[in-house]
Design a protein around this motif. Structure first.
Motif, short mmCIF file in Angstrom:
data_model
loop_
_atom_site.label_atom_id
_atom_site.label_comp_id
_atom_site.label_asym_id
_atom_site.label_seq_id
_atom_site.Cartn_x
_atom_site.Cartn_y
_atom_site.Cartn_z
N ASP A 46 -26.53 11.37 -26.57
CA ASP A 46 -27.22 10.81 -27.46
C ASP A 46 -27.47 11.71 -28.63
O ASP A 46 -28.82 12.02 -28.61
N LEU A 51 -31.42 8.26 -21.64
CA LEU A 51 -30.55 7.15 -21.31
C LEU A 51 -30.25 6.92 -20.20
O LEU A 51 -29.74 7.67 -19.70
N ASP A 107 -36.59 4.57 -19.85
CA ASP A 107 -36.11 5.64 -20.83
C ASP A 107 -36.86 6.98 -20.96
O ASP A 107 -37.75 6.86 -21.03
#
Length: 129
Positions: free
Chosen positions: A82, A54, A59
């Motif tokens: 994540d 992220l 990204d």
């Protein structure tokens, strides 16, 4: 000396990763997002990449897609907070070599990087499935 590209928009995370890898003798290049990392990859062709997912601008997923279009074999380790199974599955489909959950433990990072570098040093080419 092994060249490793570290990609993370968090200066603190990058610093921790860089410090751990430099202590074991690796040569490090840093990038603050996927776009900067992609340009660095094109110029320097590192032996391994450690990247966050992220990030602004580009990204980690998109960076990984574009790197795979250039080089399907370079080892990529994702280091991310994540932990969604879908994100990890997407990364695995793109051929990551490892996945570390943030906050990263230096010992786990070093073990993962060393294992991957040993593995890739013993393999001249990667077969396709």
């Amino acid at each position: 000396m092994t060249q490793i590209l570290v990609v993370d928009d968090s200066r603190l995370s990058r610093r921790m990763i860089v410090d751990a890898l430099q202590q074991t003798g690796h040569d490090i290049t840093e990038a603050v997002n996927g776009a900067v990392a992609l340009e660095s990859f094109r110029q320097n062709r590192p032996d391994c990449i450690v990247s966050n997912l992220l990030m602004p601008v580009m990204d980690g997923h998109e960076m990984l897609r574009q790197i795979r279009a250039i080089d399907s074999a370079v080892p990529v380790i994702i280091a991310s907070a994540d932990i969604q199974q879908s994100s990890r599955a997407q990364c695995e489909e793109l051929g990551i070599s490892g996945f570390l959950t943030k906050p990263i433990q230096a010992e786990a990072l070093l073990e993962c990087v060393e294992a991957i570098l040993i593995q890739t040093a013993g393999v001249e080419t990667h077969g396709t499935e």
